[in-house]
Design an enzyme around this catalytic site. Sequence first.
Site, PDB file in Angstrom:
ATOM      1  N   LYS A  79       0.607  -1.139   0.122  1.00  0.00           N
ATOM      2  CA  LYS A  79      -0.188  -0.074   0.145  1.00  0.00           C
ATOM      3  C   LYS A  79       0.963   1.140  -0.103  1.00  0.00           C
ATOM      4  O   LYS A  79       2.021   1.262   0.669  1.00  0.00           O
ATOM      5  CB  LYS A  79      -0.703  -0.083   1.248  1.00  0.00           C
ATOM      6  CG  LYS A  79      -1.835   1.102   1.368  1.00  0.00           C
ATOM      7  CD  LYS A  79      -2.612   0.774   2.446  1.00  0.00           C
ATOM      8  CE  LYS A  79      -3.684   2.098   2.560  1.00  0.00           C
ATOM      9  NZ  LYS A  79      -4.680   1.979   4.168  1.00  0.00           N
ATOM     10  N   SER A 154      -9.714   2.198   3.109  1.00  0.00           N
ATOM     11  CA  SER A 154      -8.702   2.913   2.155  1.00  0.00           C
ATOM     12  C   SER A 154      -7.855   1.952   1.532  1.00  0.00           C
ATOM     13  O   SER A 154      -7.309   2.470   0.422  1.00  0.00           O
ATOM     14  CB  SER A 154      -7.820   3.927   2.938  1.00  0.00           C
ATOM     15  OG  SER A 154      -6.972   3.258   4.086  1.00  0.00           O
ATOM     16  N   SER A 178      -9.586  -0.282   7.488  1.00  0.00           N
ATOM     17  CA  SER A 178      -8.943  -0.069   5.979  1.00  0.00           C
ATOM     18  C   SER A 178      -8.473  -1.445   5.377  1.00  0.00           C
ATOM     19  O   SER A 178      -8.193  -1.326   3.957  1.00  0.00           O
ATOM     20  CB  SER A 178      -8.005   0.966   5.901  1.00  0.00           C
ATOM     21  OG  SER A 178      -8.554   2.268   5.766  1.00  0.00           O
TER      22      SER A 178
END
Lengths: 493, 99
Positions: A79, A154, A178
């Site tokens: 990420k 996210s 997330s």
Amino acid sequence: MISGIDWSISQIRNAIGRGDVLARDVCETYLNRIQTVDKELNSFTTILRDQALTQAEEIDRNQDSWKTYPLCGVPITVKDVICTKDSTTSAGSRMLADYCPPYDATVIKLLRESGAVILGKTNCDEFAMGSSTEYSYHGPTQNPWKTTHIPGGSSGGAAAAVAARLAPVSIASDTGGSIRQPAAFCGVVGLKPTYGRVSRYGLLAFASSLDQIGPITLSVEDAAIVFQVISGFDPNDSTSSNQSPIDGSNLFPGHVDKMRIGVPWSVLEKGINPEVTEAFNKAIEILSEQGATIVDIELPYTEHAVPVYYLIATAEASSNLARYDGVRFGYRADLKGIDVNLETMYSRTRNHGFGDEVKRRIMLGTYALSAGYYDDYYAKAQKVRQLIRHEYNRVLSDVDTIAMPTTPTPAFQIGEHVDDPLSMYLGDIFTVSANLTGLPAISLPAGLTKEHLPIGFQLIGRPFDETTLFRVAHTFEMNTDWKSKRPPIFSEA
Amino acid sequence: MSKKLTRSDVERIASLANLQLTKNEVSLFTEQLIQILQYAEKLQTVDTSSLSSSNSKKNITSELRPDKPNLSLDRKEALSGAPDASSDGFFRVPKVIDR
């Protein structure tokens, strides 16, 4: 070559270890898939083709020594809020669009040392603030199950990439759901370990009392393998714990014998999509059939978890993001020809560099901490957080794990909530408590709606008892076939 | 409890947070923050009179490392992400003191 595309970590590692296949070929297979499929999905922000191939070739050259490592030649994605040395770490923000950190996060160091090959960085909401990956400077990621829909957030890019088989593993972060929420929306496995289990050194801080790093994978077994690689005490993160690691040798096959699983039925009575309720009830039935005792539990403070979370997370974010001021890293507003002072440089840089959601959260957090409002908002939220923690500790002294849906609804359409922040926040009701309490939690694929959108099932465990989560989750996985379902994007690829 | 958030509150918070908002942003955030804070009002109904505000973490052990000097980033690396670094090894910012 390994057939198919649902490769597990052990299949890849063993095939490379036996010399049946080159790490380079595995790496290239995934890179080529990314090139074809990701034009549509936008799950990657950076593809590290050359670096990945170099890493894979190094493993092939010294295959004999690498083959004993747990992730020998296993391709992963990271990420874009986790620092990777000399490759862009943008946080989905204009503020860091070209930022290349001079060091690797601790998890990245551990993954590289275990033989993992980093394919690229994945898209996310700016500074991990969002539930849809629509708040990214790089544009939204699409859900591989239905490209008109969001993948969650996210860590939307991370979950979409695993679901689309662009990598068997994504490393992501979870501050209020997330990892788990996008895993649920994309039909894959997402683990948020216990607070303190995994070092956050090198994770761009959002809310330091809540942030945790964890894996997104295709199976529970793969999540457990990656978890064991990345967990452990790190002198560079004073919140990381010296608790002994889990015993990985006899984790699987999982079982639920003599286990007590708590379900907060009264919380689940309203506000949940009927297809999610149906899938959840079915999941509980399966675990009960396998021998678990289902216990009716009360979690009366659940309705307060979202406001508590959004006051605490934004307060911490307002402080953590103060460092982005156009001096030490990232973007600085163009000041050419203007006679500006330092304050104007700061405020212009921050206004141009941050997107709307980040600014909204900085504003909310600054307000909650400001003189005259601190007691009513931030201090009050901290007190209710303690009540939530007491409540979970009380319940977990009686049951081994708590089950609930990961999200009240399946994935929504791109654009559906983007202008209505409160409605976006309310979807986090079942995920934020694990962060507020620091407890470990895992989301598993547990069904598909009539529209063919995945539904997630969540288990929350005792502190540092990821073992129980893995066992219960594995039992569930072995008795359903959701793991083998693939998004329709495959017919197009 | 607290009175309703106003535009001037939002302008004050923006200045505390070093954000130079546009007029449109002030309007948008005023409206949205009022909505979010209204929702958060329900926390006031929770009885917390027996609790202190400290965030005690019983489950977490905080480990400190020995205070030993160690190698860290060198100057060039530390400056590598700066938008305006001088060639002689400093972060450069607009003038802070009046001429």
